[in-house]
Design an enzyme around this catalytic site. Structure first.
Site, PDB file in Angstrom:
ATOM      1  N   ASP A 161       1.063  -1.050   0.100  1.00 25.51           N
ATOM      2  CA  ASP A 161      -0.062   0.061  -0.083  1.00 25.51           C
ATOM      3  C   ASP A 161       0.821   1.433   0.076  1.00 25.51           C
ATOM      4  O   ASP A 161       2.159   1.199   0.267  1.00 25.51           O
ATOM      5  CB  ASP A 161      -0.797   0.040   1.156  1.00 25.51           C
ATOM      6  N   MET A 190      -8.725   7.367  10.168  1.00 29.02           N
ATOM      7  CA  MET A 190      -9.507   7.876   8.899  1.00 29.02           C
ATOM      8  C   MET A 190     -10.297   9.227   9.422  1.00 29.02           C
ATOM      9  O   MET A 190     -11.372   9.210   9.039  1.00 29.02           O
ATOM     10  CB  MET A 190     -10.029   6.912   8.147  1.00 29.02           C
ATOM     11  N   LYS A 238      -3.308   1.980  -2.099  1.00 28.88           N
ATOM     12  CA  LYS A 238      -4.377   2.066  -1.045  1.00 28.88           C
ATOM     13  C   LYS A 238      -3.813   3.265  -0.128  1.00 28.88           C
ATOM     14  O   LYS A 238      -3.042   3.328   0.507  1.00 28.88           O
ATOM     15  CB  LYS A 238      -4.703   0.576  -0.205  1.00 28.88           C
TER      16      LYS A 238
HETATM   17  N1  SAH Z   1      -3.709  -0.761   9.345  1.00 35.92           N
HETATM   18  C1  SAH Z   1      -3.247   0.679   9.567  1.00 35.92           C
HETATM   19  C2  SAH Z   1      -4.361   1.709   9.558  1.00 35.92           C
HETATM   20  C3  SAH Z   1      -4.756   1.766   8.078  1.00 35.92           C
HETATM   21  S1  SAH Z   1      -6.231   2.742   8.096  1.00 35.92           S
HETATM   22  C4  SAH Z   1      -2.462   1.099  11.020  1.00 35.92           C
HETATM   23  O1  SAH Z   1      -2.728  -0.135  11.675  1.00 35.92           O
HETATM   24  O2  SAH Z   1      -2.001   2.005  11.211  1.00 35.92           O
HETATM   25  C5  SAH Z   1      -5.620   4.298   7.394  1.00 35.92           C
HETATM   26  C6  SAH Z   1      -5.647   5.248   8.391  1.00 35.92           C
HETATM   27  O3  SAH Z   1      -4.672   5.149   9.143  1.00 35.92           O
HETATM   28  C7  SAH Z   1      -5.385   6.783   7.829  1.00 35.92           C
HETATM   29  O4  SAH Z   1      -6.440   7.421   7.431  1.00 35.92           O
HETATM   30  C8  SAH Z   1      -4.756   7.351   9.238  1.00 35.92           C
HETATM   31  O5  SAH Z   1      -5.939   7.744   9.872  1.00 35.92           O
HETATM   32  C9  SAH Z   1      -4.079   6.195   9.939  1.00 35.92           C
HETATM   33  N2  SAH Z   1      -2.531   6.408   9.654  1.00 35.92           N
HETATM   34  C10 SAH Z   1      -1.885   5.538   9.022  1.00 35.92           C
HETATM   35  N3  SAH Z   1      -0.596   6.010   9.224  1.00 35.92           N
HETATM   36  C11 SAH Z   1      -0.550   7.115   9.796  1.00 35.92           C
HETATM   37  C12 SAH Z   1       0.717   8.027  10.073  1.00 35.92           C
HETATM   38  N4  SAH Z   1       1.718   7.718   9.823  1.00 35.92           N
HETATM   39  N5  SAH Z   1      -0.016   9.079  10.640  1.00 35.92           N
HETATM   40  C13 SAH Z   1      -1.069   9.417  10.878  1.00 35.92           C
HETATM   41  N6  SAH Z   1      -2.113   8.570  10.658  1.00 35.92           N
HETATM   42  C14 SAH Z   1      -1.696   7.490  10.032  1.00 35.92           C
END
Ligand code: SAH
Length: 596
Positions: free
Chosen positions: A265, A403, A287
């Site tokens: 992704d 999100m 994604k």
């Molecule tokens: N599986 C991922 C989340 C996927 S959903 C996890 O465990 O982190 C995608 C969301 O994750 C984004 O919209 C945001 O809200 C958050 N996200 C992922 N990486 C991020 C980062 N480095 N900083 C802030 N938000 C993040």
């Protein structure tokens, strides 16, 4: 050009010439057991000594026409091109393989650069077209392959004999060989070890079916599984962590180095190891928060297709695969297709980005519950699945919302409606743990306006709860001298990389030649500059500067006058020259001092 390894034992070989090059050729041949004749009117001392010691035959005279034809292999290394050409013509006409030093036209074969570790040899060649490149590559390999490979290959040879003595079916012996290989070779660091006698005995005596049982805790299980009878491939669902490359787990990294194909992704891209070789297939599936350019069904079928080709596949997902990552759905598809898989958890952004922003998500007596939720859920038209009214009542708790940028106003509305205190501390963190991290600290009621004003964009997370009040005090990250810098540094210069990282920089250690993975990593987030320590490094980086990811104002810190000079010649802007004698901590201080 067709590569072979010649057994020259007791073969007559001719070396025409008596200088340094002739010496090296003669030495190599003698070491490998050839019967060597050197023809030259004058020779360097070591050649004379070898002759005295009876290790070769020396004829102190000029080359006689036609004499090459009786030898198996001929080398000419005189400083007279006519003599060399004559030797070549004699040998070539008679069908004898001949090599004239530094004269590709007068060669019927070339000598590869080689790295030798006992019987193990690694040869590098360029069909005579770029010997300088071959030399340098050979030096790199020479450093990569430690002395232990020599013992390792001897152990491998013993193991092979033992397996053959067992008289098992070929597929079973392959499974045993695979066990030997994956247990003794670290594909990431190129280190090898000799297995203990107990290990070997265990492998040999274990029923072969045991070897095919799939991944185990202690071995490179994915590969063993792949070579099992079904050959159906194997998928590792790996969490890439929140963005900072150091937050990928050790096992996740291992799997990446064992992979044939990586399906990643966008949020996972910064965590790809730059050293992943060009042979690894990279499949971006782009994604991103809220946007799914490649439909989930296509991702699923890509995983199935790659696995069916018998490949070891890593499905690399941002954060943790099972935390709002649709990892569960992918696992279900693999399961229903009968494809073996494993899940390697990752550091989820909801916890990591908060840590980077100075927010402990729990705190004794202050926050005893942590709720991770997807904020999208608040704006669903078919009614909320989250009991906002209950969350609103929970004072000693932290809510972390994924999100959450567009849905935040609705979330706040729901929580206030449920009776939550409008002055509850609240934060939003964008691009947490990366050089682009930004945070906004506010209160529940005011956070939506504050993030609009600051212009925060996805990927971002919000956090609501009492511990957010600790953020400024505990913000260790943005205090670091190089926080916010994303620096390309050639060739993983170990100590420098670690020091820059410790100082808060996000370092992209780019190997040369540049790998496709390194390009993906560079492009994943803005590159703010580079650190180079030699003119050669300037040349390497020059091809990459200005590529995707590099910001226009990218700076260059050049260690040493020569590097800086080359950078200016190349037309680089924002060149900072650092004195060549700097140690690592000075380097950090100098870079910090010349930042924007
Ligand atoms: N599986 C991922 C989340 C996927 S959903 C996890 O465990 O982190 C995608 C969301 O994750 C984004 O919209 C945001 O809200 C958050 N996200 C992922 N990486 C991020 C980062 N480095 N900083 C802030 N938000 C993040």
């Amino acid at each position: 050009m067709y590569p072979v390894m010649l057994d020259v034992t007791d073969r007559s070989c001719l070396v025409v010439g008596g200088g340094g090059i002739a010496l090296r050729k003669a030495q190599g041949l003698v070491e490998d057991g050839a019967r060597v004749t050197v023809v030259a009117p004058e020779v360097v001392d070591p050649l004379a000594r070898m002759a005295e010691a009876g290790r070769l035959r020396l004829e102190r005279r000029v080359y006689e026409t036609g004499e090459a034809v009786t030898y198996a292999l001929v080398f000419a290394a005189t400083d007279d091109r006519e003599v060399n050409a004559e030797v070549f013509a004699d040998a070539n006409d008679a069908g004898v393989w001949v090599n004239v030093a530094d004269d590709p036209e007068l060669c019927s074969f070339h000598l590869p650069g080689r790295v030798r570790r006992g019987p193990l040899q690694i040869a590098v060649a360029s069909a005579g077209e770029a010997p300088f490149a071959v030399r340098r590559l050979r030096q790199l390999l020479e450093r990569r392959f430690g002395a232990e490979w020599s013992e390792w290959v001897a152990a491998a040879s013993r193991f092979r004999n033992r397996v053959y003595e067992l008289g098992v079916a070929p597929a079973d012996s392959e499974a045993l060989f695979d066990r030997f290989f994956s247990s003794t070779v670290d594909a990431e660091s190129w280190k090898a070890r000799v297995p203990t006698a107990t290990e070997e005995a265990e492998w040999i005596s274990a029923p072969v079916s045991h070897l095919d049982r799939g991944p185990t805790a202690e071995d490179g299980g994915a590969k063993a599984c792949r070579d099992g009878e079904s050959n159906r491939g194997f998928v590792s669902l790996v969490g890439a962590g929140p963005g900072c490359s150091g937050l990928l787990t050790v096992r996740g990294r291992q799997r990446l180095f064992e992979a044939d194909a990586v399906v990643y992704d966008r949020l996972a891209a910064p965590a790809l190891p730059c050293e992943l070789g060009p042979e690894v297939q990279l499949h971006p599936v782009g994604k991103e928060a809220g946007v799914h350019p490649i439909p989930q069904e296509e991702i699923n079928s890509l995983l199935v297709r790659l696995a069916r080709q018998g490949l070891r596949v890593v499905r690399l997902k941002g954060g943790d695969p099972y935390v709002f990552g649709r990892g569960g759905e992918e696992a279900e598809v693999l399961d229903s297709e009968g494809i073996a898989f494993e899940v390697i958890p990752g550091v989820t952004s909801g916890v990591a980005a908060m840590a980077w922003a100075g927010i402990p998500v729990t705190h004794r007596r202050e926050a005893v519950r942590l709720t991770l939720l997807t904020a999208h859920e608040a704006v669903k038209s078919d009614g909320p699945q989250v009991r906002w009214d209950l969350l609103a009542q929970d004072k000693h708790a932290t809510i972390v919302g994924y999100m959450g940028v567009t849905a935040l106003p609705e979330v706040v509305h729901q929580l206030l409606g449920g009776g939550m205190d409008p002055s509850t501390p609240a934060a939003m963190v964008e691009q947490g743990t990366t050089a682009s991290q930004r945070k906004v600290i506010s209160t529940l009621a005011e956070l939506p306006a504050a993030i609009v004003e600051a212009g925060l964009r996805p990927p971002a997370l919000f956090a609501i709860g009492p511990t957010i009040g600790r953020s400024d005090k505990l913000d260790w990250f943005s205090r670091l001298p190089l926080a916010g810098e994303r620096l390309v540094v050639p060739d993983a210069a170990g100590v420098v990389v670690r020091r820059l990282e410790a100082a808060g920089a996000d370092v992209v250690p780019v190997p040369f030649p540049v790998t496709p993975a390194a390009r993906v990593v560079m492009a994943a987030l803005p590159v703010t500059g580079c650190v180079v320590t030699s003119p050669a490094e300037v040349d390497w980086v020059d091809d990459e500067r200005g590529g995707p990811g590099w910001i226009d104002a990218a700076r260059s810190w050049c260690v040493g006058e020569a590097a800086a000079e080359r950078a200016r010649q190349r037309g680089w802007r924002h060149v900072h020259e650092l004195s060549a004698g700097l140690d690592c901590s000075d380097l950090v201080a100098e870079i910090a001092g010349t930042r924007r």
